[in-house]
Design a protein around this motif. Structure first.
Motif, PDB file in Angstrom:
ATOM      1  N   THR A   1       0.791  -1.228   0.000  1.00 41.74           N
ATOM      2  CA  THR A   1       0.000   0.000   0.000  1.00 41.74           C
ATOM      3  C   THR A   1       0.823   1.279   0.000  1.00 41.74           C
ATOM      4  O   THR A   1       0.292   2.350  -0.274  1.00 41.74           O
ATOM      5  CB  THR A   1      -0.924   0.058   1.233  1.00 41.74           C
ATOM      6  OG1 THR A   1      -0.133   0.203   2.412  1.00 41.74           O
ATOM      7  CG2 THR A   1      -1.809  -1.165   1.323  1.00 41.74           C
TER       8      THR A   1
ATOM      9  N   LEU B   1       1.922   2.472   2.749  1.00 41.67           N
ATOM     10  CA  LEU B   1       1.685   3.006   4.085  1.00 41.67           C
ATOM     11  C   LEU B   1       2.041   1.969   5.141  1.00 41.67           C
ATOM     12  O   LEU B   1       1.848   0.770   4.922  1.00 41.67           O
ATOM     13  CB  LEU B   1       0.211   3.385   4.267  1.00 41.67           C
ATOM     14  CG  LEU B   1      -0.355   4.452   3.334  1.00 41.67           C
ATOM     15  CD1 LEU B   1      -1.862   4.526   3.477  1.00 41.67           C
ATOM     16  CD2 LEU B   1       0.276   5.792   3.625  1.00 41.67           C
TER      17      LEU B   1
ATOM     18  N   GLU C   1      -0.085   4.266  10.050  1.00 44.28           N
ATOM     19  CA  GLU C   1      -0.733   5.216   9.156  1.00 44.28           C
ATOM     20  C   GLU C   1      -2.102   4.712   8.711  1.00 44.28           C
ATOM     21  O   GLU C   1      -3.067   5.472   8.669  1.00 44.28           O
ATOM     22  CB  GLU C   1       0.148   5.486   7.935  1.00 44.28           C
ATOM     23  CG  GLU C   1       1.420   6.229   8.257  1.00 44.28           C
ATOM     24  CD  GLU C   1       2.408   6.261   7.111  1.00 44.28           C
ATOM     25  OE1 GLU C   1       3.059   7.303   6.961  1.00 44.28           O
ATOM     26  OE2 GLU C   1       2.517   5.267   6.362  1.00 44.28           O
ATOM     27  N   ILE C   2      -2.166   3.427   8.412  1.00 39.88           N
ATOM     28  CA  ILE C   2      -3.448   2.843   7.976  1.00 39.88           C
ATOM     29  C   ILE C   2      -4.460   2.923   9.098  1.00 39.88           C
ATOM     30  O   ILE C   2      -5.617   3.298   8.879  1.00 39.88           O
ATOM     31  CB  ILE C   2      -3.238   1.402   7.493  1.00 39.88           C
ATOM     32  CG1 ILE C   2      -2.444   1.413   6.193  1.00 39.88           C
ATOM     33  CG2 ILE C   2      -4.588   0.699   7.297  1.00 39.88           C
ATOM     34  CD1 ILE C   2      -1.983   0.068   5.714  1.00 39.88           C
TER      35      ILE C   2
ATOM     36  N   LEU D   1      -4.581   5.074  11.504  1.00 35.63           N
ATOM     37  CA  LEU D   1      -4.975   6.473  11.716  1.00 35.63           C
ATOM     38  C   LEU D   1      -5.972   6.971  10.676  1.00 35.63           C
ATOM     39  O   LEU D   1      -6.859   7.759  11.002  1.00 35.63           O
ATOM     40  CB  LEU D   1      -3.743   7.376  11.711  1.00 35.63           C
ATOM     41  CG  LEU D   1      -2.860   7.291  12.942  1.00 35.63           C
ATOM     42  CD1 LEU D   1      -1.600   8.128  12.752  1.00 35.63           C
ATOM     43  CD2 LEU D   1      -3.608   7.739  14.186  1.00 35.63           C
ATOM     44  N   ILE D   2      -5.821   6.544   9.427  1.00 37.77           N
ATOM     45  CA  ILE D   2      -6.727   7.056   8.398  1.00 37.77           C
ATOM     46  C   ILE D   2      -7.973   6.196   8.233  1.00 37.77           C
ATOM     47  O   ILE D   2      -8.895   6.603   7.542  1.00 37.77           O
ATOM     48  CB  ILE D   2      -6.012   7.222   7.045  1.00 37.77           C
ATOM     49  CG1 ILE D   2      -5.520   5.883   6.513  1.00 37.77           C
ATOM     50  CG2 ILE D   2      -4.898   8.227   7.148  1.00 37.77           C
ATOM     51  CD1 ILE D   2      -4.972   5.943   5.108  1.00 37.77           C
ATOM     52  N   TRP D   3      -7.996   5.017   8.833  1.00 34.74           N
ATOM     53  CA  TRP D   3      -9.131   4.120   8.632  1.00 34.74           C
ATOM     54  C   TRP D   3     -10.318   4.691   9.279  1.00 34.74           C
ATOM     55  O   TRP D   3     -11.067   4.873   9.879  1.00 34.74           O
ATOM     56  CB  TRP D   3      -8.811   2.734   9.144  1.00 34.74           C
ATOM     57  CG  TRP D   3      -9.806   1.734   8.698  1.00 34.74           C
ATOM     58  CD1 TRP D   3     -10.856   1.253   9.409  1.00 34.74           C
ATOM     59  CD2 TRP D   3      -9.883   1.081   7.422  1.00 34.74           C
ATOM     60  NE1 TRP D   3     -11.555   0.349   8.666  1.00 34.74           N
ATOM     61  CE2 TRP D   3     -10.983   0.228   7.443  1.00 34.74           C
ATOM     62  CE3 TRP D   3      -9.124   1.167   6.283  1.00 34.74           C
ATOM     63  CZ2 TRP D   3     -11.351  -0.562   6.375  1.00 34.74           C
ATOM     64  CZ3 TRP D   3      -9.468   0.384   5.206  1.00 34.74           C
ATOM     65  CH2 TRP D   3     -10.568  -0.475   5.250  1.00 34.74           C
TER      66      TRP D   3
END
Length: 61
Positions: A50, A52, A56-57, A59-61
């Motif tokens: 990805t 990332l 990071e994943i 946090l943005i999920w």
């Protein structure tokens, strides 16, 4: 032994279930513990697939 593909599928499934399950992990190390995988290994797979890292994943999920 689980393949990288299976680990990734389990990770995405875990993230999908998170809002519906009160006991689901909310941070990357907890996800790794639940999946029985070392965070560094999962991070490498996620970065390769990805671009990332796991944190990071999450946090943005």
């Amino acid at each position: 032994m689980r393949t990288e593909e299976k680990i990734l599928k389990e990770f995405w499934r875990l993230l999908e279930e998170r809002p519906r399950r009160g006991d689901a992990p909310v941070d990357f190390p907890a996800c790794c513990r639940r999946l029985h995988v070392v965070p560094g290994v999962l991070d490498e797979i996620l970065i390769r697939e990805t671009g990332l890292c796991g944190e990071e994943i999450i946090l943005i999920w």
